[in-house]
Scaffold this active site. Structure first.
Site, PDB file in Angstrom:
ATOM      1  N   LYS A   1       1.256  -3.991   8.356  1.00  0.00           N
ATOM      2  CA  LYS A   1       2.299  -3.573   7.474  1.00  0.00           C
ATOM      3  C   LYS A   1       3.758  -4.428   7.522  1.00  0.00           C
ATOM      4  CE  LYS A   1       1.274  -0.750   5.585  1.00  0.00           C
ATOM      5  NZ  LYS A   1       0.249  -0.886   4.463  1.00  0.00           N
TER       6      LYS A   1
ATOM      7  N   HIS B   1      -4.801 -10.198  11.418  1.00  0.00           N
ATOM      8  CA  HIS B   1      -4.013  -9.348  12.314  1.00  0.00           C
ATOM      9  C   HIS B   1      -4.111  -9.761  13.752  1.00  0.00           C
ATOM     10  CE1 HIS B   1      -2.578  -7.012   8.780  1.00  0.00           C
ATOM     11  NE2 HIS B   1      -3.790  -6.242   9.018  1.00  0.00           N
TER      12      HIS B   1
ATOM     13  N   SER C   1       6.520   2.220   7.548  1.00  0.00           N
ATOM     14  CA  SER C   1       5.533   1.710   6.380  1.00  0.00           C
ATOM     15  C   SER C   1       4.066   1.947   6.905  1.00  0.00           C
ATOM     16  CB  SER C   1       5.583   0.194   6.302  1.00  0.00           C
ATOM     17  OG  SER C   1       4.548  -0.225   5.549  1.00  0.00           O
TER      18      SER C   1
HETATM   19  P1  A3P Z   1       6.430  -0.490   2.366  1.00  0.00           P
HETATM   20  O1  A3P Z   1       5.475   0.374   3.082  1.00  0.00           O
HETATM   21  O2  A3P Z   1       7.812  -0.617   3.507  1.00  0.00           O
HETATM   22  O3  A3P Z   1       6.930  -0.432   1.137  1.00  0.00           O
HETATM   23  P2  A3P Z   1       0.832  -5.107   4.876  1.00  0.00           P
HETATM   24  O4  A3P Z   1       0.527  -5.945   3.735  1.00  0.00           O
HETATM   25  O5  A3P Z   1       0.900  -6.027   5.983  1.00  0.00           O
HETATM   26  O6  A3P Z   1       0.259  -3.685   4.905  1.00  0.00           O
HETATM   27  O7  A3P Z   1       2.352  -4.680   4.436  1.00  0.00           O
HETATM   28  C1  A3P Z   1       2.799  -3.755   3.395  1.00  0.00           C
HETATM   29  C2  A3P Z   1       4.502  -3.601   3.292  1.00  0.00           C
HETATM   30  O8  A3P Z   1       4.631  -4.790   2.690  1.00  0.00           O
HETATM   31  C3  A3P Z   1       4.579  -2.421   2.363  1.00  0.00           C
HETATM   32  O9  A3P Z   1       5.911  -2.018   3.033  1.00  0.00           O
HETATM   33  C4  A3P Z   1       4.500  -3.100   0.940  1.00  0.00           C
HETATM   34  O10 A3P Z   1       5.510  -2.442   0.195  1.00  0.00           O
HETATM   35  C5  A3P Z   1       5.362  -4.364   1.525  1.00  0.00           C
HETATM   36  N1  A3P Z   1       5.044  -5.415   0.340  1.00  0.00           N
HETATM   37  C6  A3P Z   1       3.938  -6.002  -0.247  1.00  0.00           C
HETATM   38  N2  A3P Z   1       4.468  -6.661  -1.233  1.00  0.00           N
HETATM   39  C7  A3P Z   1       5.721  -6.815  -1.111  1.00  0.00           C
HETATM   40  C8  A3P Z   1       6.687  -7.642  -1.866  1.00  0.00           C
HETATM   41  N3  A3P Z   1       6.272  -8.535  -2.945  1.00  0.00           N
HETATM   42  N4  A3P Z   1       8.150  -7.475  -1.571  1.00  0.00           N
HETATM   43  C9  A3P Z   1       8.522  -6.549  -0.881  1.00  0.00           C
HETATM   44  N5  A3P Z   1       7.535  -5.936  -0.153  1.00  0.00           N
HETATM   45  C10 A3P Z   1       6.179  -5.922  -0.147  1.00  0.00           C
END
Ligand code: A3P
Length: 288
Positions: free
Chosen positions: A45, A100, A130
């Site tokens: 996340k 991860h 998140s």
């Molecule tokens: P939020 O839940 O705060 O929106 P992961 O890919 O490690 O699981 O992380 C997911 C988080 O990264 C989510 O956060 C998601 O919205 C955010 N994320 C993914 N792509 C993004 C982008 N282009 N710009 C900003 N945040 C992004």
């Protein structure tokens, strides 16, 4: 699936069985890193899917083919997950991989290779928020309970991949020298072109300003949200229920302010500060 069946324990870490197996973990341990591989290491996340968009574009000079034709989990697979074995032979070099895993679970070939690492770190308060929503939508993860209950689980490391602080410490102590760069999710949110330039320099890519702007556009939250290869819309509802939350949920820094009470903030700060009190590094954000 019962809660017991949702996770397996690997070197003391909880890993979701939906994406990990004994075979995938063996495959990861025996994986042969190449010198020109690029590994993005991200605690869950903190921007993994974002790096699965960014890396192919940086490495291919802005060619959109990969991000528009291959789902993110196959275009930049996880080292430790089941898809890697299925797609690795089709991956062209330079390969981009995500993980991860903490540093001590890297396979032997990682240490002898010159593969570069980009470690993405995100303010743990926003990681928690998140992750809380992700646990609500993900049918393959245990129910998070209330936000307060989930905060305790997160702080105690009773979540997938364990404690945020242990993960960070492991990579901060890795002493990989110029093989590793650290970047923050917040830096990427604040000025994506600047963050892309920093990553491209680190990877030895000489990209024009026009290419950086193009990559930035395609890696924006809005564009990724409408890219079916990147927004997880192909994943069945039983695994990711979009009616409960979106994978690309808010994409901002500071959403924790909408969720933490003052008591929770004090508890969170106190645990994180205590776990990092003897560390030589400092966090790039204040936890206040
Ligand atoms: P939020 O839940 O705060 O929106 P992961 O890919 O490690 O699981 O992380 C997911 C988080 O990264 C989510 O956060 C998601 O919205 C955010 N994320 C993914 N792509 C993004 C982008 N282009 N710009 C900003 N945040 C992004």
């Amino acid at each position: 699936m019962s809660s017991d069946e949702m996770y397996m324990l690997y070197h003391g870490l909880m890993l979701p069985t939906a994406a990990h197996s004994l075979e995938s973990l063996k495959f990861a341990q025996e994986f042969t890193f190449k010198d020109d591989d690029v590994l993005a290491v991200v605690y869950p996340k903190s921007g993994t899917a974002w790096m699965q968009e960014v890396l192919p574009l940086l490495l291919n000079g802005g060619d959109l083919t990969l991000i528009q034709t291959i789902p993110n989990w196959d275009r930049v697979p996880w080292l430790e997950e089941t898809r890697l074995e299925l797609v690795v032979d089709k991956m062209a070099s330079p390969r981009a991989i995500v993980s991860h895993f903490p540093y001590h679970l890297m396979p032997p070939s990682f240490h002898t290779s010159k593969a570069k690492v980009i470690y993405v770190m995100r303010n743990p308060k926003d990681v928690l928020v998140s992750s809380f929503y992700f646990h609500q939508m993900a049918g393959f993860l245990s129910d998070p309970g209330t936000f307060d209950e989930f905060m305790n689980k997160f702080l105690e490391g009773r979540v997938m991949l364990g404690k945020w602080t242990d993960h960070l410490k492991s990579w901060k102590h890795s002493e990989l020298g110029d093989r590793i760069m650290f970047i923050t999710y917040e830096e990427m949110v604040q000025d994506l072109p600047a963050a892309l330039r920093r990553m491209s320099d680190f990877l030895g890519r000489d990209l024009s300003e026009e290419t950086i702007q193009k990559i930035s556009h395609h890696c924006s939250f809005k564009t990724m949200k409408s890219n079916s290869m990147s927004n997880f819309s192909m994943v069945p509802k039983a695994y990711l229920d979009k009616d409960k939350s979106a994978f690309l949920r808010k994409g901002v820094a500071g959403d924790w302010k909408n969720h933490f009470s003052s008591e929770q903030l004090a508890r969170f700060q106190s645990v994180i500060h205590k776990e990092l009190e003897n560390e030589s590094f400092t966090l790039p954000w204040s936890l206040d």
